[in-house]
Motif scaffolding. Structure first.
Motif, PDB file in Angstrom:
ATOM      1  N   HIS A  10      30.866  -0.950  25.082  1.00  0.00           N
ATOM      2  CA  HIS A  10      31.722  -0.604  23.854  1.00  0.00           C
ATOM      3  C   HIS A  10      31.672  -0.881  22.461  1.00  0.00           C
ATOM      4  O   HIS A  10      31.923  -0.254  21.613  1.00  0.00           O
ATOM      5  N   LEU A  11      30.587  -1.853  22.431  1.00  0.00           N
ATOM      6  CA  LEU A  11      30.078  -2.153  21.059  1.00  0.00           C
ATOM      7  C   LEU A  11      29.259  -1.045  20.360  1.00  0.00           C
ATOM      8  O   LEU A  11      29.105  -1.093  19.138  1.00  0.00           O
ATOM      9  N   ALA A  12      28.971  -0.178  21.129  1.00  0.00           N
ATOM     10  CA  ALA A  12      28.101   0.940  20.490  1.00  0.00           C
ATOM     11  C   ALA A  12      28.989   2.404  20.540  1.00  0.00           C
ATOM     12  O   ALA A  12      28.254   3.529  20.492  1.00  0.00           O
ATOM     13  N   LEU A  13      30.049   2.422  21.152  1.00  0.00           N
ATOM     14  CA  LEU A  13      30.751   3.488  20.943  1.00  0.00           C
ATOM     15  C   LEU A  13      31.291   3.979  19.732  1.00  0.00           C
ATOM     16  O   LEU A  13      31.485   5.103  19.151  1.00  0.00           O
ATOM     17  N   ILE A  14      31.750   2.966  18.953  1.00  0.00           N
ATOM     18  CA  ILE A  14      32.285   2.926  17.615  1.00  0.00           C
ATOM     19  C   ILE A  14      31.221   2.614  16.475  1.00  0.00           C
ATOM     20  O   ILE A  14      30.837   1.244  16.676  1.00  0.00           O
ATOM     21  N   ASP A  15      31.197   3.148  15.593  1.00  0.00           N
ATOM     22  CA  ASP A  15      30.249   2.683  14.381  1.00  0.00           C
ATOM     23  C   ASP A  15      30.707   1.300  13.964  1.00  0.00           C
ATOM     24  O   ASP A  15      32.108   1.084  13.572  1.00  0.00           O
ATOM     25  N   ASN A  16      29.995   0.224  14.043  1.00  0.00           N
ATOM     26  CA  ASN A  16      30.515  -1.045  13.589  1.00  0.00           C
ATOM     27  C   ASN A  16      30.805  -1.163  12.055  1.00  0.00           C
ATOM     28  O   ASN A  16      31.462  -2.192  11.714  1.00  0.00           O
ATOM     29  N   LYS A  17      30.755  -0.153  11.567  1.00  0.00           N
ATOM     30  CA  LYS A  17      31.226  -0.052   9.973  1.00  0.00           C
ATOM     31  C   LYS A  17      32.638   0.126  10.215  1.00  0.00           C
ATOM     32  O   LYS A  17      33.528  -0.581   9.071  1.00  0.00           O
ATOM     33  N   VAL A  18      33.197   0.463  11.250  1.00  0.00           N
ATOM     34  CA  VAL A  18      34.602   0.752  11.476  1.00  0.00           C
ATOM     35  C   VAL A  18      35.202  -0.826  11.610  1.00  0.00           C
ATOM     36  O   VAL A  18      36.431  -1.144  10.945  1.00  0.00           O
ATOM     37  N   TYR A  19      34.753  -1.460  12.483  1.00  0.00           N
ATOM     38  CA  TYR A  19      34.990  -3.052  12.584  1.00  0.00           C
ATOM     39  C   TYR A  19      35.174  -3.667  11.415  1.00  0.00           C
ATOM     40  O   TYR A  19      35.996  -4.374  11.154  1.00  0.00           O
ATOM     41  N   SER A  20      33.985  -3.452  10.642  1.00  0.00           N
ATOM     42  CA  SER A  20      33.620  -4.344   9.442  1.00  0.00           C
ATOM     43  C   SER A  20      34.786  -4.003   8.708  1.00  0.00           C
ATOM     44  O   SER A  20      35.539  -4.839   7.919  1.00  0.00           O
TER      45      SER A  20
ATOM     46  N   THR B  68      20.333  -6.065  24.496  1.00  0.00           N
ATOM     47  CA  THR B  68      19.960  -5.864  23.217  1.00  0.00           C
ATOM     48  C   THR B  68      20.966  -5.846  22.088  1.00  0.00           C
ATOM     49  O   THR B  68      20.326  -6.177  20.993  1.00  0.00           O
ATOM     50  N   ARG B  69      21.969  -5.678  22.270  1.00  0.00           N
ATOM     51  CA  ARG B  69      23.008  -5.476  21.240  1.00  0.00           C
ATOM     52  C   ARG B  69      22.947  -4.205  20.292  1.00  0.00           C
ATOM     53  O   ARG B  69      23.411  -4.439  19.188  1.00  0.00           O
ATOM     54  N   VAL B  70      22.155  -3.397  20.732  1.00  0.00           N
ATOM     55  CA  VAL B  70      21.600  -2.331  19.838  1.00  0.00           C
ATOM     56  C   VAL B  70      23.069  -1.444  19.573  1.00  0.00           C
ATOM     57  O   VAL B  70      23.767  -1.380  20.671  1.00  0.00           O
TER      58      VAL B  70
ATOM     59  N   PRO C 112      16.922   0.488  18.067  1.00  0.00           N
ATOM     60  CA  PRO C 112      16.331  -0.816  18.242  1.00  0.00           C
ATOM     61  C   PRO C 112      16.619  -1.672  17.169  1.00  0.00           C
ATOM     62  O   PRO C 112      16.587  -3.059  17.440  1.00  0.00           O
ATOM     63  N   GLU C 113      16.430  -1.149  15.873  1.00  0.00           N
ATOM     64  CA  GLU C 113      16.262  -2.172  15.033  1.00  0.00           C
ATOM     65  C   GLU C 113      17.757  -2.436  14.331  1.00  0.00           C
ATOM     66  O   GLU C 113      17.984  -3.717  13.651  1.00  0.00           O
ATOM     67  N   ASN C 114      18.717  -1.934  14.788  1.00  0.00           N
ATOM     68  CA  ASN C 114      20.018  -2.178  14.274  1.00  0.00           C
ATOM     69  C   ASN C 114      20.707  -2.832  15.554  1.00  0.00           C
ATOM     70  O   ASN C 114      21.276  -2.198  16.617  1.00  0.00           O
ATOM     71  N   VAL C 115      20.927  -4.424  15.526  1.00  0.00           N
ATOM     72  CA  VAL C 115      21.470  -5.208  16.254  1.00  0.00           C
ATOM     73  C   VAL C 115      22.706  -5.738  15.651  1.00  0.00           C
ATOM     74  O   VAL C 115      22.523  -6.205  14.664  1.00  0.00           O
ATOM     75  N   TRP C 116      23.750  -5.829  16.684  1.00  0.00           N
ATOM     76  CA  TRP C 116      25.015  -6.001  16.099  1.00  0.00           C
ATOM     77  C   TRP C 116      25.350  -7.590  16.673  1.00  0.00           C
ATOM     78  O   TRP C 116      25.576  -7.637  18.016  1.00  0.00           O
ATOM     79  N   ASN C 117      25.322  -8.525  15.792  1.00  0.00           N
ATOM     80  CA  ASN C 117      25.366  -9.903  16.310  1.00  0.00           C
ATOM     81  C   ASN C 117      24.560 -10.359  17.328  1.00  0.00           C
ATOM     82  O   ASN C 117      24.920 -10.462  18.371  1.00  0.00           O
ATOM     83  N   LYS C 118      23.406 -10.586  16.840  1.00  0.00           N
ATOM     84  CA  LYS C 118      22.073 -10.762  17.768  1.00  0.00           C
ATOM     85  C   LYS C 118      22.362 -11.809  18.495  1.00  0.00           C
ATOM     86  O   LYS C 118      21.728 -11.886  19.838  1.00  0.00           O
ATOM     87  N   ASP C 119      22.969 -12.795  18.170  1.00  0.00           N
ATOM     88  CA  ASP C 119      23.353 -14.149  18.941  1.00  0.00           C
ATOM     89  C   ASP C 119      24.302 -14.052  20.243  1.00  0.00           C
ATOM     90  O   ASP C 119      24.259 -14.839  20.893  1.00  0.00           O
TER      91      ASP C 119
END
Length: 547
Positions: A395-405, A451-453, A459-466
């Motif tokens: 689900h974290l990759a369904l929507i652009d994380n800019k929307v969540y931001s 991966t949180r890609v 692969p360089e764009n990882v959302w909340n890598k921790d």
């Protein structure tokens, strides 16, 4: 002398789920159960004249995937509808609908899924006007990618008698523009006004759709699913058809039923008594406490950053919700709550706490679904209350994380899809897909978990890598976690002697390949309840009758 095995599987890489790494092993299956696990020499006494021998060399053998959260009938419908996932604009989506309709001249309704205006250049919500231009004479309903709002044309509104004077239903919005005219967007329970017409299918049509669904689950190595109550369930669900398939030997995936939580617990008790087999059983009750962040319907503790006049709302008053949960808990039911906003998550935890206070502590395995946003103060409460975290990593990759931001702001966004944070705090994880919100393919979920890609796919764009977790942890959250969540960890979820034989073989060892290869991984063999229900290259024969 040992009884002879019906099937023996061998590989240099067997991930039992008991340990954290695969090891060389052979598995003997007798009937629908795992009889023994050991070296080839140790298992050789189980070989008989009729034993099927399968040696998979370095391919990964593991427990079957158990999808802890999906929607069987809506998913079956999605497989027979137009997908708008790849549309890059409102006009392109409308043209895809027109082309689909041209190929279905007999269809009285045109049904579609997975449009996403966040993926369009202008980011604007669509209107009925674009659909009216391409299809003025047939009703159309198109569900947003998150299935919490829908886009319809004027004909659909006309057929169902919806006008500018139609009142909003509880926890629903019939959207209107500044002039009071209908836009063609319906939020949450307002979608029901269309569903009751569009989703009026015969049993024969539903059965046809279901068979396609179960063929797909077998192909993806999904041996168990949890069929969750959905916004469309009142119009689509028909549990009797599952029973029909089980009796005919065509049910190739275990089904755990979760109808709606309501004040009528007598119906729930009847369902619990009616469906109790190993392949088809009642599992609990489901409730929606809020909506989704993209549509501003998720219930938040603080206002949305980009729409400060709202923080969403709960679907009912907190007092009514808590009473429903306490009563269901008292009657011995486990409750699973859709809660995406941090206020929704807190309210669900409060209700489970109230149930313990009133009824006493028991092994309830109550569950919160999605948990896209959570307040730091509520993280430890999962472990303290024994609440399961049911999550869908893709689900974290369904929507652009800019929307969540934009919706949540930088600080709140740090705990979006906080999978590892919850795990480290003692929450038990159970993964699923939420199909048809996304594909039923488990590899997408595993890949995102490790991966949180993000939405970009780079692969360089990882959302909340921790919030990444290990491959072993992800696989266990997709096998043992759901087994535990359905009170079936003694029968399912790991490869151990005495457990039911739900086993799959992947075409490569995930532990020995780069993460990107997870997305390319296919299933070579699926065994459910001791039966081979899918075998790659076996003349495309995916479902085999009982022995």
């Amino acid at each position: 002398m040992s009884k002879k095995a019906d099937i023996i599987l061998s590989s240099n890489a067997v991930f039992t789920g008991v340990n954290s790494r695969p090891e060389p092993a052979s598995i003997a299956i007798i009937g629908n159960k795992i009889a023994a696990i050991g070296s080839k020499e140790e298992i050789s006494s189980y070989i008989g004249n009729d034993t099927q021998m399968h040696d998979y060399q370095d391919q990964l053998i593991m427990p079957g995937f158990h999808d802890f959260h999906l929607h069987v009938f809506p998913g079956s419908l999605e497989l027979d509808s137009v997908s708008l996932l790849d549309a890059k604009s409102e006009e392109e989506a409308a043209e895809m609908v027109r082309q689909f309709a041209d190929k279905r001249p007999e269809a009285s309704w045109i049904i579609g899924f997975s449009w996403d205006n966040a993926n369009w250049e202008n980011k604007q919500l669509p209107t009925r006007a674009s659909l009216d231009r391409v299809l003025p004479d047939r009703p159309v309903i198109l569900s947003h990618i998150e299935c919490h709002y829908a886009w319809v044309n004027s004909k659909a509104l006309e057929v169902m008698g919806i006008t500018r004077d139609t009142p909003n239903p509880p926890f629903g919005i019939v959207d209107k523009d500044e002039n009071g005219e209908l836009t063609g967007i319906l939020y949450e329970k307002a979608m029901d006004l269309i569903f009751k017409g569009a989703y009026d299918f015969s049993k024969e049509k539903k059965l046809q759709m279901l068979k396609k669904f179960f063929s797909l689950t077998a192909e993806y190595g999904v041996t168990s699913v949890n069929d969750m109550y959905a916004p469309t369930s009142d119009f689509l669900d028909d549990y009797g058809l599952f029973d029909t398939l089980e009796k005919s030997g065509e049910l190739s995936t275990r089904i755990h039923l979760l109808p709606a939580l309501s004040a009528d617990l007598e119906r729930a008790k009847e369902l619990r008594d009616t469906y109790s087999s190993d392949m088809l059983q009642f599992s609990g009750l489901k409730y929606f406490i809020d909506g989704v962040i993209t549509g501003y319907t998720a219930f938040m503790l603080d206002p949305y950053n980009d729409k400060p006049e709202t923080r969403g709302s709960s679907s009912v008053s907190p007092d009514i919700f808590k009473e429903l949960v306490v009563n269901a808990d008292r009657a011995g039911f486990r409750v699973r709550v859709h809660a995406i906003g941090d206020a929704g998550v807190r309210l669900a935890l409060d209700a489970f706490q109230e149930a313990q206070n009133v009824n006493g502590v028991r092994d309830s395995r109550h569950t919160i679904e999605h948990i896209e946003s959570i307040h730091p103060d509520d993280i430890d409460r999962f472990g303290q209350l024994g609440v399961i975290a049911s999550m869908q990593p893709h689900h974290l990759a369904l929507i652009d994380n800019k929307v969540y931001s934009a919706r949540l702001g930088k600080e709140r966004n740090k705990l979006t899809f906080a999978i590892n944070t919850l795990k480290k705090a003692g929450a038990k994880l159970a993964f699923g897909t939420d199909f048809p919100v996304t594909s039923i393919n488990p590899m997408l979920e595993i890949y995102r978990a490790v991966t949180r890609v993000d939405y970009s796919g780079s692969p360089e764009n990882v959302w909340n890598k921790d919030e990444r977790i290990s491959l072993s942890e992800a696989l266990k959250a997709y096998t043992y976690g759901p087994a535990y969540g359905t009170f079936r960890e003694h029968k399912l979820g790991t490869i151990e002697p005495g457990k039911l034989a739900d086993i799959i073989v992947l075409d490569r060892n995930l532990f020995e390949v780069p993460p990107e290869e997870i997305l390319e991984t296919k299933v070579s063999l699926t065994i459910t309840d001791g039966r081979i229900v899918f075998e790659q290259g076996a003349c495309n024969k995916k479902v085999v009758e009982s022995k």
